[in-house]
Design a protein around this motif. Sequence first.
Motif, PDB file in Angstrom:
ATOM      1  N   GLU A  28       0.894  -0.993   0.481  1.00 22.49           N
ATOM      2  CA  GLU A  28      -0.202  -0.245   0.398  1.00 22.49           C
ATOM      3  C   GLU A  28       0.922   1.066  -0.186  1.00 22.49           C
ATOM      4  N   ILE A  29       1.938   1.064   0.673  1.00 21.67           N
ATOM      5  CA  ILE A  29       3.125   2.098   0.323  1.00 21.67           C
ATOM      6  C   ILE A  29       3.822   2.727   0.095  1.00 21.67           C
ATOM      7  N   MET A  30       3.962   1.302  -0.169  1.00 21.70           N
ATOM      8  CA  MET A  30       5.150   1.281  -2.251  1.00 21.70           C
ATOM      9  C   MET A  30       4.610   1.665  -3.271  1.00 21.70           C
ATOM     10  N   ASN A  31       3.851   1.335  -3.436  1.00 23.01           N
ATOM     11  CA  ASN A  31       2.725   0.656  -4.724  1.00 23.01           C
ATOM     12  C   ASN A  31       2.376   1.487  -5.923  1.00 23.01           C
ATOM     13  N   PRO A  32       2.485   2.819  -5.638  1.00 21.51           N
ATOM     14  CA  PRO A  32       1.687   3.738  -6.386  1.00 21.51           C
ATOM     15  C   PRO A  32       0.886   2.847  -7.934  1.00 21.51           C
ATOM     16  N   LYS A  33       0.018   3.425  -7.874  1.00 18.70           N
ATOM     17  CA  LYS A  33      -1.079   2.875  -8.502  1.00 18.70           C
ATOM     18  C   LYS A  33       0.021   2.754 -10.265  1.00 18.70           C
ATOM     19  N   GLY A  34      -0.752   1.919 -10.940  1.00 23.46           N
ATOM     20  CA  GLY A  34      -0.581   1.935 -12.956  1.00 23.46           C
ATOM     21  C   GLY A  34       1.480   2.138 -12.590  1.00 23.46           C
ATOM     22  N   SER A  35       2.114   1.682 -11.454  1.00 24.69           N
ATOM     23  CA  SER A  35       3.905   1.715 -11.995  1.00 24.69           C
ATOM     24  C   SER A  35       4.147   0.857 -11.612  1.00 24.69           C
TER      25      SER A  35
END
Length: 118
Positions: free
Chosen positions: A22-29
């Motif tokens: 949740e903290i490290m996974n930017p959406k679409g990246s």
Amino acid sequence: MMVAFVAIGGGLGAIARFLVSEIMNPKGSIPYGTWIANIVGSLLLGGLVVLRTKHVLPEFLWQIAGVGFCGAFTTFSTFGKETIILIQKNQLKEALIYVASSLLISISLVWIIFALFL
């Protein structure tokens, strides 16, 4: 009783992995959260195996931390899914870097831990 230890560690590992993602996974990246969880989990599991092999880590702590926590914290299925998503988005370079660095770094860290401490 061992099943309870694995369940406790697994629950904590799943929560930790969720929070890292949740903290490290930017959406679409690029899925940095899964990458970090797998790298850190490999390093932690390598250290735990060393402690277990040297009879420093009691069985119940191995079940909690090694089997439960590391088993739930690291994830091959999400790694596979995220790789396919990168490929489907035509992010082939990112997919290749993700796969190669995940495997190379994870396995290298465990090998280094074993070489240094076993």
